[in-house]
Design an enzyme around this catalytic site. Structure first.
Site, short mmCIF file in Angstrom:
data_model
loop_
_atom_site.label_atom_id
_atom_site.label_comp_id
_atom_site.label_asym_id
_atom_site.label_seq_id
_atom_site.Cartn_x
_atom_site.Cartn_y
_atom_site.Cartn_z
N ALA A 7 0.84 -1.19 0.00
CA ALA A 7 0.00 0.00 0.00
C ALA A 7 0.88 1.24 0.00
O ALA A 7 1.87 1.32 0.71
CB ALA A 7 -0.92 0.01 1.22
N CYS A 8 0.48 2.21 -0.82
CA CYS A 8 1.16 3.50 -0.84
C CYS A 8 0.09 4.57 -0.96
O CYS A 8 -1.09 4.26 -0.99
CB CYS A 8 2.21 3.58 -1.94
SG CYS A 8 1.56 3.67 -3.60
N SER A 9 0.50 5.78 -1.05
CA SER A 9 -0.47 6.88 -1.06
C SER A 9 -1.56 6.70 -2.11
O SER A 9 -2.73 6.79 -1.81
CB SER A 9 0.25 8.21 -1.29
OG SER A 9 1.13 8.46 -0.22
#
Length: 102
Positions: A7-9
């Protein structure tokens, strides 16, 4: 089959890392399903994952996501900033495998 969630921004910056991790897994002969999502979708995708790794830029969300990860029963950690910056798929894959083995 091991299911690794990143997960990232926005889910975009980790897509190249997913490819590199898949290449590393193939070389090791490990069957994996690796996918990346944005922070908004991470909570709902955790139920399908065996481990969640979050991008270094999301370190501030570790505690919040950690509560959900605990409920679901999966380990969670922040991707090493150096490995993330270098798009070192093998290092990130190894970290995911290590967390699943604990």
């Amino acid at each position: 089959m091991k299911n690794i969630l990143l997960a990232c921004s926005a889910g975009m910056s980790t897509s190249l890392l997913v490819s590199k991790m898949e290449e590393a897994a193939e070389k090791k002969g490990i069957e994996v399903n690796i996918w990346a999502v944005g922070q908004d979708k991470a909570k709902q995708d955790m139920e399908k994952a065996d481990v969640l790794l979050i991008g270094p830029q999301m370190r501030f969300m570790k505690k919040k996501l950690g509560k959900v990860a605990d409920e679901v029963g999966i380990p969670l950690d922040v991707i090493d900033a150096m490995a993330y910056g270098r798009v070192d798929g093998e290092a990130v894959l190894n970290k995911a495998l290590e967390l699943m083995a604990e």
